[in-house]
Design a protein around this motif. Structure first.
Motif, PDB file in Angstrom:
ATOM      1  N   MET A   1       0.904  -1.274  -0.146  1.00 23.83           N
ATOM      2  CA  MET A   1      -0.068   0.036  -0.011  1.00 23.83           C
ATOM      3  C   MET A   1       0.573   1.182   0.076  1.00 23.83           C
ATOM      4  N   PHE A   2       1.957   1.053   0.229  1.00 26.37           N
ATOM      5  CA  PHE A   2       2.995   2.410   0.263  1.00 26.37           C
ATOM      6  C   PHE A   2       2.779   2.810  -1.074  1.00 26.37           C
ATOM      7  N   ASP A   3       2.652   4.565  -1.026  1.00 29.75           N
ATOM      8  CA  ASP A   3       2.716   5.053  -2.394  1.00 29.75           C
ATOM      9  C   ASP A   3       3.730   6.190  -2.601  1.00 29.75           C
ATOM     10  N   TYR A   4       4.434   6.502  -1.434  1.00 28.08           N
ATOM     11  CA  TYR A   4       5.141   7.618  -1.662  1.00 28.08           C
ATOM     12  C   TYR A   4       6.415   7.228  -0.904  1.00 28.08           C
ATOM     13  N   PHE A   5       7.585   7.380  -1.449  1.00 21.56           N
ATOM     14  CA  PHE A   5       8.757   7.132  -0.648  1.00 21.56           C
ATOM     15  C   PHE A   5       9.795   8.188  -0.786  1.00 21.56           C
ATOM     16  N   LEU A   6      10.765   8.198   0.301  1.00 22.07           N
ATOM     17  CA  LEU A   6      11.698   9.292   0.557  1.00 22.07           C
ATOM     18  C   LEU A   6      13.199   8.818   0.912  1.00 22.07           C
ATOM     19  N   TRP A   7      14.182   9.640   0.380  1.00 17.34           N
ATOM     20  CA  TRP A   7      15.135   9.390   1.124  1.00 17.34           C
ATOM     21  C   TRP A   7      15.823  10.726   1.965  1.00 17.34           C
ATOM     22  N   TYR A   8      16.405  10.409   3.274  1.00 17.48           N
ATOM     23  CA  TYR A   8      16.831  11.359   4.029  1.00 17.48           C
ATOM     24  C   TYR A   8      18.463  10.844   4.245  1.00 17.48           C
ATOM     25  N   LYS A   9      19.100  12.319   4.565  1.00 20.13           N
ATOM     26  CA  LYS A   9      20.650  12.318   4.745  1.00 20.13           C
ATOM     27  C   LYS A   9      20.871  12.644   6.125  1.00 20.13           C
ATOM     28  N   LYS A  10      21.502  11.867   7.079  1.00 17.91           N
ATOM     29  CA  LYS A  10      21.597  12.474   8.565  1.00 17.91           C
ATOM     30  C   LYS A  10      23.205  12.582   8.863  1.00 17.91           C
ATOM     31  N   TYR A  11      23.551  13.636   9.187  1.00 16.27           N
ATOM     32  CA  TYR A  11      24.830  13.823   9.763  1.00 16.27           C
ATOM     33  C   TYR A  11      24.709  13.662  11.139  1.00 16.27           C
ATOM     34  N   PRO A  12      25.816  13.230  11.867  1.00 19.38           N
ATOM     35  CA  PRO A  12      26.024  13.141  13.510  1.00 19.38           C
ATOM     36  C   PRO A  12      25.489  14.148  14.039  1.00 19.38           C
ATOM     37  N   ALA A  13      24.702  14.277  15.100  1.00 16.73           N
ATOM     38  CA  ALA A  13      24.289  15.387  15.851  1.00 16.73           C
ATOM     39  C   ALA A  13      23.300  16.609  15.134  1.00 16.73           C
ATOM     40  N   GLU A  14      22.796  15.922  14.125  1.00 19.85           N
ATOM     41  CA  GLU A  14      21.747  16.630  13.514  1.00 19.85           C
ATOM     42  C   GLU A  14      20.694  15.946  13.143  1.00 19.85           C
ATOM     43  N   GLY A  15      19.623  16.528  12.727  1.00 25.96           N
ATOM     44  CA  GLY A  15      18.349  15.927  12.397  1.00 25.96           C
ATOM     45  C   GLY A  15      18.387  15.387  10.990  1.00 25.96           C
ATOM     46  N   PRO A  16      17.633  14.447  10.352  1.00 23.64           N
ATOM     47  CA  PRO A  16      17.853  14.191   9.095  1.00 23.64           C
ATOM     48  C   PRO A  16      17.193  15.068   8.350  1.00 23.64           C
ATOM     49  N   THR A  17      17.956  15.364   6.783  1.00 21.51           N
ATOM     50  CA  THR A  17      17.618  16.367   5.878  1.00 21.51           C
ATOM     51  C   THR A  17      16.772  15.520   4.809  1.00 21.51           C
ATOM     52  N   PHE A  18      15.659  16.026   4.133  1.00 16.18           N
ATOM     53  CA  PHE A  18      15.295  15.539   3.060  1.00 16.18           C
ATOM     54  C   PHE A  18      16.221  15.443   1.860  1.00 16.18           C
ATOM     55  N   LEU A  19      16.303  14.608   1.152  1.00 14.67           N
ATOM     56  CA  LEU A  19      17.112  14.488   0.068  1.00 14.67           C
ATOM     57  C   LEU A  19      16.259  14.294  -1.435  1.00 14.67           C
ATOM     58  N   ILE A  20      15.345  13.593  -1.531  1.00 12.81           N
ATOM     59  CA  ILE A  20      14.904  13.130  -2.711  1.00 12.81           C
ATOM     60  C   ILE A  20      13.677  12.309  -2.503  1.00 12.81           C
ATOM     61  N   SER A  21      12.674  12.272  -3.409  1.00 13.29           N
ATOM     62  CA  SER A  21      11.262  11.494  -3.063  1.00 13.29           C
ATOM     63  C   SER A  21      10.757  11.015  -4.539  1.00 13.29           C
ATOM     64  N   ILE A  22       9.737  10.012  -4.312  1.00 16.48           N
ATOM     65  CA  ILE A  22       9.465   9.418  -5.636  1.00 16.48           C
ATOM     66  C   ILE A  22       7.781   9.022  -5.046  1.00 16.48           C
ATOM     67  N   SER A  23       6.901   9.386  -5.976  1.00 17.77           N
ATOM     68  CA  SER A  23       5.752   8.636  -6.014  1.00 17.77           C
ATOM     69  C   SER A  23       5.619   7.321  -6.611  1.00 17.77           C
ATOM     70  N   SER A  24       4.713   6.516  -6.283  1.00 16.99           N
ATOM     71  CA  SER A  24       4.443   5.273  -6.801  1.00 16.99           C
ATOM     72  C   SER A  24       4.069   5.302  -8.348  1.00 16.99           C
ATOM     73  N   ILE A  25       3.467   6.547  -8.866  1.00 22.66           N
ATOM     74  CA  ILE A  25       3.092   6.558 -10.282  1.00 22.66           C
ATOM     75  C   ILE A  25       4.411   6.733 -11.106  1.00 22.66           C
ATOM     76  N   LYS A  26       5.711   6.811 -10.478  1.00 22.74           N
ATOM     77  CA  LYS A  26       6.927   7.098 -11.321  1.00 22.74           C
ATOM     78  C   LYS A  26       7.518   5.596 -11.068  1.00 22.74           C
ATOM     79  N   ASP A  27       8.792   5.473 -11.679  1.00 28.89           N
ATOM     80  CA  ASP A  27       9.820   4.485 -11.514  1.00 28.89           C
ATOM     81  C   ASP A  27      11.296   5.134 -11.371  1.00 28.89           C
ATOM     82  N   LYS A  28      11.057   6.475 -11.520  1.00 25.58           N
ATOM     83  CA  LYS A  28      12.514   7.145 -11.674  1.00 25.58           C
ATOM     84  C   LYS A  28      12.368   8.548 -11.261  1.00 25.58           C
ATOM     85  N   ASN A  29      13.113   8.943 -10.554  1.00 27.48           N
ATOM     86  CA  ASN A  29      13.063  10.474 -10.149  1.00 27.48           C
ATOM     87  C   ASN A  29      14.667  11.132  -9.796  1.00 27.48           C
ATOM     88  N   GLU A  30      14.939  12.015 -10.623  1.00 21.92           N
ATOM     89  CA  GLU A  30      16.377  12.395 -10.536  1.00 21.92           C
ATOM     90  C   GLU A  30      16.476  14.077 -10.066  1.00 21.92           C
TER      91      GLU A  30
END
Lengths: 111, 114
Positions: free
Chosen positions: A29-58
Motif C-alpha cells: 500500500m505504500f505509495d510515496y517514498f523518500l530518502w533522508y541524509k543524516k549527519y551526526p548530531a543533526e536532524g535528518p534532511t530531506f534528499l529526494i522523493s518518488i511517488s509510486s506512479i513513477k519509477d525514477k526521479n532525478e
C-alpha cells in the motif's frame, strides 16, 4: 515487524564512483517514498522523493529508482563526494500521515 | 532550513521523573511528529498530530503522551521516565500538497534516563 528495511548497515565507496543504497519494503500500500541524509548530531534532511506512479526521479547527482513489483527502491549518487558521507534513511508512506523508516545505511566516501 | 526548534537539546534525568520535550515550528505546517532514534531501529514514530488538539499514536507510543494546543507547538511528555526511554528524540513537520509530502526535522533532543 519492520515494514521498511535497509539490509546494508554500511557502505564504502571511492570518491567519484557511484554509490548505490538499497531499500526494501513489505507493504504494497505504500505509495510515496523518500530518502533522508543524516549527519551526526543533526536532524535528518530531506534528499529526494518518488511517488509510486513513477519509477525514477532525478535531482542533480541523486537518482531514486522504484521497482514496485519487487518492492524495492534504490538511491544512486553519482559522482560520490566526501561530503556525501552520512547515514541515509529511506522512508515510505501510504496514508499521508505516517512515515515508516528503515534502519539506515552509513555511507563513507573515501577521498 | 525549515523553522523547527526543539528544547531542551540535551537532558539528563532520573528514572521515575516526568519529562517534557518541546517542539516549536514557524512554518505553520499542519502535521507534526515525534520520533525516537535508536541504534538498530532507525527512526520510529511515537505520536503525531494532524491539527490543534488532534493527535494519534505511532508504533512506539507506550509511556508517552503528547499535546498540541497551538499550531506551532507540539509537546512530548514522558510521565515517568524509564531507562528504556534513553534515546535521541526528533520532531518533524510536514504539509501535504499535491506534489510533495516531505517531512522536515528538528535538530533533536538527546535524553538520558539514569
Amino acid at each position: 515487524d519492520q515494514q521498511v528495511k535497509q539490509n546494508s548497515p554500511s557502505l564504502s565507496v571511492q570518491e567519484g564512483r557511484i554509490s548505490i543504497l538499497n531499500c526494501d519494503y513489505t507493504n504494497s500500500m505504500f505509495d510515496y517514498f523518500l530518502w533522508y541524509k543524516k549527519y551526526p548530531a543533526e536532524g535528518p534532511t530531506f534528499l529526494i522523493s518518488i511517488s509510486s506512479i513513477k519509477d525514477k526521479n532525478e535531482d542533480g547527482r541523486f537518482t531514486v529508482f522504484l521497482n514496485k513489483s519487487a518492492k524495492h527502491l534504490s538511491l544512486h549518487i553519482v559522482p560520490s563526494q566526501p561530503g556525501d558521507s552520512a547515514v541515509y534513511f529511506c522512508a515510505a508512506s501510504h496514508t499521508g500521515n505516517q512515515f515508516y523508516f528503515g534502519t539506515g545505511t552509513s555511507l563513507t566516501v573515501i577521498p | 532550513d525549515a523553522g523547527i526548534t526543539q528544547s531542551p537539546r540535551h537532558k539528563v534525568t532520573e528514572t521515575g521523573t516526568p519529562v517534557t520535550l518541546r517542539c516549536h515550528q514557524t512554518e505553520n505546517h499542519r502535521y507534526m511528529y515525534w520520533y525516537r532514534q535508536d541504534p538498530g531501529h532507525g527512526l520510529r514514530l511515537i505520536h503525531y498530530s494532524y491539527g490543534v488538539k488532534d493527535t494519534d499514536k505511532g508504533e512506539v507510543s507506550d509511556g508517552y503522551s503528547v499535546s498540541r494546543s497551538k499550531t506551532e507547538d507540539f509537546l512530548l511528555t514522558l510521565e515517568s521516565a524509564t531507562s528504556s526511554q534513553t534515546s535521541v528524540y526528533f520532531c518533524a513537520i510536514s504539509e501535504w500538497t499535491s506534489t510533495s509530502h516531505e517531512q522536515f526535522f528538528g535538530p533533536g533532543t538527546r535524553l538520558t534516563v539514569l
